[in-house]
Design an enzyme around this catalytic site. Structure first.
Site, PDB file in Angstrom:
ATOM      1  N   GLU A 123       0.838  -1.206   0.000  1.00 64.80           N
ATOM      2  CA  GLU A 123       0.000   0.000   0.000  1.00 64.80           C
ATOM      3  C   GLU A 123       0.873   1.256   0.000  1.00 64.80           C
ATOM      4  OE1 GLU A 123      -2.735  -0.499   3.286  1.00 64.80           O
ATOM      5  OE2 GLU A 123      -4.040  -1.786   2.086  1.00 64.80           O
ATOM      6  N   GLU A 268      -5.934  -8.406   0.076  1.00 58.49           N
ATOM      7  CA  GLU A 268      -6.414  -8.390   1.456  1.00 58.49           C
ATOM      8  C   GLU A 268      -7.898  -8.063   1.457  1.00 58.49           C
ATOM      9  OE1 GLU A 268      -4.248  -5.784   4.061  1.00 58.49           O
ATOM     10  OE2 GLU A 268      -2.313  -6.262   3.145  1.00 58.49           O
TER      11      GLU A 268
END
Length: 506
Positions: A123, A268
């Site tokens: 991220e 995720e």
């Protein structure tokens, strides 16, 4: 005629083989995080994965113990590179070559680890990073790819980078309006083009829970797959849940930029069980059962009927993970820290979730506030501050599983977490004369609050038949899964501590 028979036989054999390969890779995928004070031994975790049909796993770092345990397990691995390594990998291809040799080639050749992906960063374009890793991510990807090719792994191991869903947006508020954020548009297109040219996937993390938890006006039912919220109509497409809508926003962004067929992995997705009001076992079971059902049925989204690989987040709770995003960060696991089952899940074919086997625990002793202690004692605040600074008190957060305790119960929970975190050392239950050790379980019988007994790391380490004497990996955890240093448990958020202290004194 003989040639025709041979051809028919060959095609039939090829079909059977292809079906076997498809079935062979069918299963569940998960994220295995290692930020814990008392790590479950990696061999037990891998056995737990296999027992529950998990055939793919994502690691956030090249952890020696985890990777060795995954050797010859039949589980495919995505191994991650932390963000703090991006700068060095971006500016030095030799650093990338060294990393691949040590953390990919080494484990494939020596330990039989089935590494399929290298996840460069995690991220890295998150808005809260304020562009810290934007310029380093793509060069790091390029150098890792070059290193994989140099190692002869360019076809077997693919490079990717897990990104948060905040890299794309929709001005119209509908999935069809999806496009990448203007501030990172150029970097995104460069990365996508490079990955596409190298037959590598994009990886995105999508969190319906965060959508719900961050916005009090978000329609709760839209976060679940069986919800009754009003659907979102986007032209001829109707969306009944936020995961589909979010994913298809990404697909629209890819289509707008000429990459409509780009392979995508959901890196995720999951639901936590504690830390806030919406993070509880009931919601987590509801969401994750719906997710598992979709995976079993191979269900895609309205814009992509072929489902992506989906990595459930997470596999096991991480009691030492940063709580900067929120107290729920330590409670994403479908299993507790010790591999015990939080809630039942139907895994299909009549198979239910099963817990870890062979786990050793410390004695059944707890540290609690003494009956003779006074909740008005002036030393109580300092004692609570000490306990919750160096142990996990997130279950005491407002709306969490232990938030309904009275002041003495709150203090007892905090004292016990500190005591267990220090492996039940006698001096770990000394809080200015306010505490006492008991053999009676203080967990309220009619409450969701549970007073923990920790894993006995000493027994597991003594059982280990292999010991690593030289470790040169870049990981922050070691083979024997030792207890993390006390300072690593310090809570980063003073606002959280203030909230906890306030709730303890109510």
């Amino acid at each position: 005629m003989g040639f025709q028979r041979f051809t028919m036989f060959f095609l039939l054999a090829l079909f059977i083989l292809s079906q076997g390969l498809v079935k062979g890779t069918h299963g569940f995928a998960c994220n295995w995080g290692l930020r814990s004070t008392h790590l479950l031994p990696p061999q037990i975790v891998v056995k737990l994965m296999k027992d529950n049909g998990f055939k793919q796993v994502k690691l956030f770092e090249a952890d020696t113990g985890a990777l060795k345990a995954l050797g010859n397990s039949g589980i495919q691995v995505m191994v991650g590179i932390p963000n703090d390594m991006l700068d060095s990998l971006a500016t030095n291809v030799n650093a990338a070559i060294a990393w691949v040799n040590q953390n990919v080639s080494n484990y494939i050749s020596k330990n039989g680890v089935d590494i399929r992906y290298v996840a460069v960063g995690n991220e890295a374009f998150l808005k809260t990073y304020n562009g810290r890793f934007v310029n380093a991510t793509f060069p790091a990807i390029q150098n890792i790819q070059a290193a994989l090719i140099k190692a002869g792994l360019g076809r077997k191991v693919k490079v990717t980078t897990p990104l948060n869903a905040d890299v794309y947006q929709s001005d119209s508020g509908l999935p069809s309006g999806g496009n990448f954020r203007p501030d990172i548009q150029d970097q995104m297109i460069s990365i996508i083009k490079f990955l596409y040219q190298n037959a590598a996937p994009l990886t995105f993390n999508i969190y319906p829970f965060l959508s719900l938890d961050a916005d009090p006006n978000f329609p709760k039912e839209f976060a679940f797959f069986d919800g009754s919220a009003a659907p979102v109509v986007d032209g001829s497409i109707t969306y009944t849940n936020v995961l589909d809508a979010n994913f298809d926003t990404l697909i629209s962004a890819l289509e707008k930029n000429g990459f409509g067929s780009m392979p995508v992995i959901i890196g995720e997705v999951g639901w936590p069980t504690d830390g806030t009001e919406n993070a509880n076992k009931k919601n987590a079971q509801r969401f994750n059962q719906g997710l598992i059902d979709r995976i079993i049925k191979r269900q895609g989204t309205p814009k992509r009927s072929t489902p992506p690989d989906i990595y459930v987040f997470g596999f096991i709770d991480e009691a030492a993970k940063s709580i900067e995003p929120g107290p729920f960060e330590r409670h994403w696991g479908i299993f507790n820290f010790d591999g015990s089952i939080k809630y039942p899940l139907n895994l299909g074919g009549g198979k239910a979730l099963v817990g870890a086997k062979g786990v050793n625990y410390l004695p059944k002793k707890w540290c609690v506030m003494s009956d003779q202690a006074n909740v008005m004692d002036p030393g109580l605040a300092d004692s609570l501050s000490k306990a919750c600074t160096y142990a996990d008190c997130t279950s005491l957060s407002p709306g969490s599983s232990c938030s309904g305790l009275d002041t003495k119960g709150n203090a007892s929970y905090a004292f016990n977490m500190y005591y267990q975190n220090l492996d039940q050392r006698k001096d770990a239950c000394q809080f200015n004369g306010l505490s006492v050790i008991t053999s009676t379980n203080p967990s309220p019988p009619t409450s969701t609050c549970h007073f923990e007994i920790m894993i006995d790391l000493g027994k597991h380490q003594n059982k280990s038949t292999t010991t690593s004497t030289t470790t040169t990996t870049t990981t922050t955890t070691s083979l024997a899964a030792p207890k993390m240093k006390m300072h690593s448990m310090a809570m980063p958020l003073s606002t959280f501590m203030f909230t906890i202290m306030l709730s303890l004194c109510i």
